[in-house]
Design a protein around this motif. Sequence first.
Motif, PDB file in Angstrom:
ATOM      1  N   PHE A  67      42.670  36.514  38.992  1.00  0.00           N
ATOM      2  CA  PHE A  67      44.011  37.085  39.050  1.00  0.00           C
ATOM      3  C   PHE A  67      44.621  37.109  37.653  1.00  0.00           C
ATOM      4  O   PHE A  67      44.167  36.405  36.734  1.00  0.00           O
ATOM      5  CB  PHE A  67      44.909  36.295  40.014  1.00  0.00           C
ATOM      6  N   ARG A  87      48.513  37.846  35.204  1.00  0.00           N
ATOM      7  CA  ARG A  87      49.977  37.854  35.124  1.00  0.00           C
ATOM      8  C   ARG A  87      50.625  36.618  35.732  1.00  0.00           C
ATOM      9  O   ARG A  87      51.718  36.694  36.297  1.00  0.00           O
ATOM     10  CB  ARG A  87      50.561  39.125  35.763  1.00  0.00           C
ATOM     11  N   GLU A 130      46.752  33.095  47.064  1.00  0.00           N
ATOM     12  CA  GLU A 130      47.191  34.480  46.884  1.00  0.00           C
ATOM     13  C   GLU A 130      48.696  34.612  47.107  1.00  0.00           C
ATOM     14  O   GLU A 130      49.378  35.379  46.399  1.00  0.00           O
ATOM     15  CB  GLU A 130      46.427  35.400  47.837  1.00  0.00           C
ATOM     16  N   ILE A 175      50.287  33.403  43.991  1.00  0.00           N
ATOM     17  CA  ILE A 175      50.119  34.395  42.920  1.00  0.00           C
ATOM     18  C   ILE A 175      51.173  35.499  43.051  1.00  0.00           C
ATOM     19  O   ILE A 175      51.829  35.878  42.075  1.00  0.00           O
ATOM     20  CB  ILE A 175      48.694  34.979  42.962  1.00  0.00           C
ATOM     21  N   ARG A 176      51.351  35.998  44.256  1.00  0.00           N
ATOM     22  CA  ARG A 176      52.357  37.041  44.479  1.00  0.00           C
ATOM     23  C   ARG A 176      53.759  36.531  44.181  1.00  0.00           C
ATOM     24  O   ARG A 176      54.574  37.233  43.557  1.00  0.00           O
ATOM     25  CB  ARG A 176      52.279  37.546  45.920  1.00  0.00           C
ATOM     26  N   GLY A 188      54.681  36.655  40.644  1.00  0.00           N
ATOM     27  CA  GLY A 188      54.638  37.981  40.017  1.00  0.00           C
ATOM     28  C   GLY A 188      53.271  38.387  39.531  1.00  0.00           C
ATOM     29  O   GLY A 188      53.129  39.346  38.760  1.00  0.00           O
ATOM     30  N   GLY A 189      52.235  37.668  39.988  1.00  0.00           N
ATOM     31  CA  GLY A 189      50.883  37.960  39.548  1.00  0.00           C
ATOM     32  C   GLY A 189      50.184  38.963  40.444  1.00  0.00           C
ATOM     33  O   GLY A 189      50.720  39.425  41.458  1.00  0.00           O
ATOM     34  N   LEU A 190      48.968  39.282  40.057  1.00  0.00           N
ATOM     35  CA  LEU A 190      48.163  40.272  40.773  1.00  0.00           C
ATOM     36  C   LEU A 190      46.767  39.723  41.008  1.00  0.00           C
ATOM     37  O   LEU A 190      46.040  39.410  40.054  1.00  0.00           O
ATOM     38  CB  LEU A 190      48.086  41.568  39.966  1.00  0.00           C
ATOM     39  N   SER A 191      46.372  39.599  42.281  1.00  0.00           N
ATOM     40  CA  SER A 191      45.007  39.209  42.604  1.00  0.00           C
ATOM     41  C   SER A 191      44.062  40.376  42.340  1.00  0.00           C
ATOM     42  O   SER A 191      44.391  41.533  42.625  1.00  0.00           O
ATOM     43  CB  SER A 191      44.909  38.780  44.074  1.00  0.00           C
ATOM     44  N   LEU A 192      42.868  40.061  41.836  1.00  0.00           N
ATOM     45  CA  LEU A 192      41.906  41.110  41.506  1.00  0.00           C
ATOM     46  C   LEU A 192      40.729  41.125  42.478  1.00  0.00           C
ATOM     47  O   LEU A 192      40.595  42.034  43.267  1.00  0.00           O
ATOM     48  CB  LEU A 192      41.411  40.929  40.067  1.00  0.00           C
ATOM     49  N   TYR A 193      39.861  40.135  42.440  1.00  0.00           N
ATOM     50  CA  TYR A 193      38.716  40.149  43.338  1.00  0.00           C
ATOM     51  C   TYR A 193      38.244  38.719  43.603  1.00  0.00           C
ATOM     52  O   TYR A 193      38.632  37.786  42.894  1.00  0.00           O
ATOM     53  CB  TYR A 193      37.571  40.997  42.775  1.00  0.00           C
TER      54      TYR A 193
END
Length: 313
Positions: free
Chosen positions: A140, A142, A186, A189-190, A193-198
């Motif tokens: 993830f 940000r 997750e 993370i949200r 303000g973050g973004l999960s990738l894979y």
Amino acid sequence: MDNTSSHEIAMVFPGMGPTAYADIERFATEVPSAWRLFAEADEALGYPVLGRFRDTEGDYSEYAQVAFLVTCLALAEWAEREALPAPPGVCAGPSFGGKSAAAYAGSLSFSDAVWMTARLARCVADYFSREHSGLVTHSFVRVQPDVVEEMLGELTARGRIADVACRVDRDFFMITLSADDLPGLEKGIRAAGGLSLYTMRPPMHSPAFSWLRERAEKEVLDELDFAEPRLPVISDHDGSPLTTGEQVRNLLLDGFVKQMHWPGTVEALRAHGVRTVCVAGPDALFSRVPATTKNFTVVPVGPKRPLLAARDS
């Protein structure tokens, strides 16, 4: 760039991401340095690497891993000849890229590196079929480091595995943890303000995998002789320059249990005098993150570049 000397250039081999057969097919079959090395890999393993890669599902199969290694080394060979003003004076290989770096630096012969990659892939697959089957590695961006530390602290306080597998940039992390704990991570993370990738399976780079390190040493690396590298290999764990075969051997083994720290590797390359990095291999990460682009002139050499160069010549 024409006045750049060897000590200012580093060859960097990327960590392995999902790579499709179609991504490398033309390069592997049309570029002489590539099809020569794939033929040598076929001979070393006794089977057609490209054919099995094409016909086998899974982003990290044995055949995918060998094909990735061979592609990276063939691209490095092409880059030295066609894209760089001088041979690199140092190299690095974050995560999976350490295997390519060991071969490029001459600590392992090409055939031994191919054999090792195939055998390690089998060892890892067997290990995770029996142990830690519920663990994953989630990436993830940000999210600030102090927030990540807090999220992981909450998990470890409950006796859960939550290890930083990779530090790719200041706010770019990969975390190894239980799949059961992933929804909560997750959510955090949200909220930050973050973004999960894979999410990767099997997982990687955790102290929990000490038995895997032991197995890899006994079943694979004990069968190999590691020579003194012809140029320093910068550790992706702590940034130290590795100048003996034993150090390179330990780098590969420690990759099972130690965090990959790319910002630290970048700092070490800078301290070594590097100003230009050639990233040789299929890559959408290490040649693009700010930790790399803000510190170096980047020469990305992926499978399409030799084909485009041949077309334009």
